[in-house]
Design an enzyme around this catalytic site. Structure first.
Site, PDB file in Angstrom:
ATOM      1  N   TRP A 127      47.360  53.644  27.728  1.00 37.87           N
ATOM      2  CA  TRP A 127      46.161  53.539  27.025  1.00 37.87           C
ATOM      3  C   TRP A 127      45.757  54.904  25.906  1.00 37.87           C
ATOM      4  O   TRP A 127      46.090  55.856  26.185  1.00 37.87           O
ATOM      5  CB  TRP A 127      45.101  53.711  28.144  1.00 37.87           C
ATOM      6  CG  TRP A 127      43.573  53.755  27.528  1.00 37.87           C
ATOM      7  CD1 TRP A 127      43.081  52.644  26.890  1.00 37.87           C
ATOM      8  CD2 TRP A 127      42.594  54.728  28.027  1.00 37.87           C
ATOM      9  NE1 TRP A 127      41.696  53.070  26.707  1.00 37.87           N
ATOM     10  CE2 TRP A 127      41.355  54.125  27.390  1.00 37.87           C
ATOM     11  CE3 TRP A 127      42.489  55.814  28.873  1.00 37.87           C
ATOM     12  CZ2 TRP A 127      40.077  54.499  27.674  1.00 37.87           C
ATOM     13  CZ3 TRP A 127      41.051  56.208  29.090  1.00 37.87           C
ATOM     14  CH2 TRP A 127      40.263  55.881  28.480  1.00 37.87           C
ATOM     15  N   ASP A 208      45.988  56.802  37.086  1.00 41.21           N
ATOM     16  CA  ASP A 208      44.618  56.257  36.326  1.00 41.21           C
ATOM     17  C   ASP A 208      44.413  54.825  37.160  1.00 41.21           C
ATOM     18  O   ASP A 208      45.181  53.787  36.659  1.00 41.21           O
ATOM     19  CB  ASP A 208      44.991  56.297  34.808  1.00 41.21           C
ATOM     20  CG  ASP A 208      43.498  55.818  34.249  1.00 41.21           C
ATOM     21  OD1 ASP A 208      42.494  55.548  34.845  1.00 41.21           O
ATOM     22  OD2 ASP A 208      43.384  55.903  33.173  1.00 41.21           O
ATOM     23  N   ALA A 210      41.846  51.868  36.975  1.00 40.73           N
ATOM     24  CA  ALA A 210      40.735  51.520  36.277  1.00 40.73           C
ATOM     25  C   ALA A 210      40.438  50.019  36.494  1.00 40.73           C
ATOM     26  O   ALA A 210      39.310  49.417  36.301  1.00 40.73           O
ATOM     27  CB  ALA A 210      40.740  51.567  34.784  1.00 40.73           C
ATOM     28  N   LYS A 243      34.825  48.177  35.413  1.00 34.13           N
ATOM     29  CA  LYS A 243      35.393  46.961  35.382  1.00 34.13           C
ATOM     30  C   LYS A 243      35.014  46.318  36.542  1.00 34.13           C
ATOM     31  O   LYS A 243      34.518  45.111  36.783  1.00 34.13           O
ATOM     32  CB  LYS A 243      36.901  46.814  35.159  1.00 34.13           C
ATOM     33  CG  LYS A 243      37.456  47.188  33.662  1.00 34.13           C
ATOM     34  CD  LYS A 243      37.270  48.763  33.476  1.00 34.13           C
ATOM     35  CE  LYS A 243      37.988  48.694  31.954  1.00 34.13           C
ATOM     36  NZ  LYS A 243      37.849  50.277  31.747  1.00 34.13           N
TER      37      LYS A 243
END
Length: 394
Positions: A127, A208, A210, A243
């Site tokens: 990212w 991470d 997400a 999300k």
């Protein structure tokens, strides 16, 4: 003083969003922005979240500050959601953050405090904001190979060869599930090999996560993170609620710091609270409160999981439809990886010039490295995209 400032480079994704808005073509397709959209092109408020907002409106009695770490109920419910029973609660320090991005930033700052000489290893690609934040903080960054552009899967041999260069005290950033931007993920056997390598080297993993619930389901998507947390002496975990709860604008995230050594919890918690004070003082609470209400109410949680599963299955159906359509048009299975990838994103492996041709000739917008948001499609636009991919020779 301000005359010394230099113009910062434009964010490529934000620039893409603006270009899409200015495109007058009616049949244009936006596959660039990293936001979930349903078949109608909307990012809806989830039913359980709406119900939680009503409940909060009726029951909330104050808007005073929460603690520096945020609401304890939010931390507890999120730790349970992400880690299950993989780690004892008294081995996990946590603070609420402004979104998953805030958790990532604060994790990097914690590492910088603990070991100013630490290098951070990140996947190639990752990212873009990971790299941007690390650069801004002045932390040395090392990339490790991850994505095989020929197979559009994980180049695990190359990844392990690069991670063999880590040293004690380095940080290795990993995506817990639904790798952004590629959609290609490690299996659990590969995760175990990564854990064994990092433990042997004395490096610290950072996860991470997400997109929990967007790939193979809530528990399966958390399996790798739980494996890491349970088997490494120390770990950092940045979790986002944007999300899977659809609360993007509420900026709701959690940073978890796992330390297996007894007695470190208080030190870790104190340092996380200190960083909160330096960055934003008290964290936002509204989104965290909604999450804790949903996860603590059996009825709301059940409805949330049903709707989240509908979202996940919808994206899987779009992946399969696109892979099938490309198989029909190309006469080969070279796009079969699209059905194997997980999450919102896939990377086609197309060159920037062909991505530009998709935009110029067909009104299809995706990031220049050929990352596309599967959730930007619907059953009507899948055949349009498939034909365009064939037409430009990807």
């Amino acid at each position: 003083m301000f005359s010394n400032l230099k113009q910062q480079p434009a964010d490529k994704i934000l620039a893409l969003i603006q270009a899409f808005r200015e495109d007058p073509r009616e049949n244009k397709i936006d596959l660039g922005v990293g936001v979930y959209k349903n078949a109608q092109g909307q990012t809806p408020i989830m039913r359980a979240v709406k119900a939680a907002e009503r409940k909060l409106w009726e029951e909330e009695t104050t808007k005073t500050y929460v603690t520096l770490a945020g609401d304890a109920a939010f931390s507890d419910t999120m730790i349970s959601l992400v880690l299950g029973d993989a780690v004892a609660r008294d081995r996990v320090a946590a603070v609420a953050t402004p979104g998953g991005t805030g958790a990532v930033r604060q994790a990097f700052e914690l590492v910088q405090m603990a070991n100013p000489d630490a290098r951070v290893f990140v996947s190639d690609p990752t990212w873009p904001n990971h790299l941007s934040i690390l650069k801004h903080l002045g932390i040395e960054t090392v990339t490790y190979r991850y994505f095989d552009t020929e197979t559009c899967g994980v180049d695990f041999g190359a990844m392990m060869a690069d991670l063999d260069q880590v040293k004690a005290g380095d940080l290795v950033l990993l995506h817990g599930c639904c790798h952004n931007p590629t959609g290609a993920n490690l299996n659990l056997m590969q995760w175990q090999q990564v854990v064994d390598l990092l433990n042997a080297k004395g490096a610290v993993p950072m996860i991470d996560i997400a997109y929990q619930g967007f790939g193979d389901g809530l528990d399966k998507d958390a399996a790798a993170t739980r494996l890491v947390a349970a088997n490494c002496p120390e770990a950092l975990i940045a979790a986002s609620c944007s999300k899977n709860f659809g609360i993007y604008r509420e900026r709701t995230g959690l940073l978890m710091a796992v330390a297996q050594e007894k007695g470190l919890h208080g030190v870790m918690q104190g340092n996380l609270a200190y960083l909160s004070r330096q960055n934003y003082s008290f964290p936002p609470d509204h989104g965290g409160k909604l999450v804790s209400i949903v996860l603590s109410d059996d009825v709301l949680r059940a409805d949330w999981q049903v709707e989240l599963e509908e979202v996940r299955q919808g994206m899987l159906a779009l992946r399969e439809q696109l892979a099938d359509e490309l198989r029909r048009l190309s006469g080969s299975d070279r796009f079969g990886f699209l059905a194997q990838h997980r999450g919102m994103f896939s990377r086609l492996g197309a060159s920037p010039d062909k991505v530009e041709r998709l935009r110029a000739e067909h009104g299809i917008y995706m990031v220049g490295d050929s990352r596309m948001n599967i959730a930007g499609l619907n059953s009507r636009t899948v055949p349009v995209l498939a034909q365009a991919i064939i037409d430009v020779g990807i």
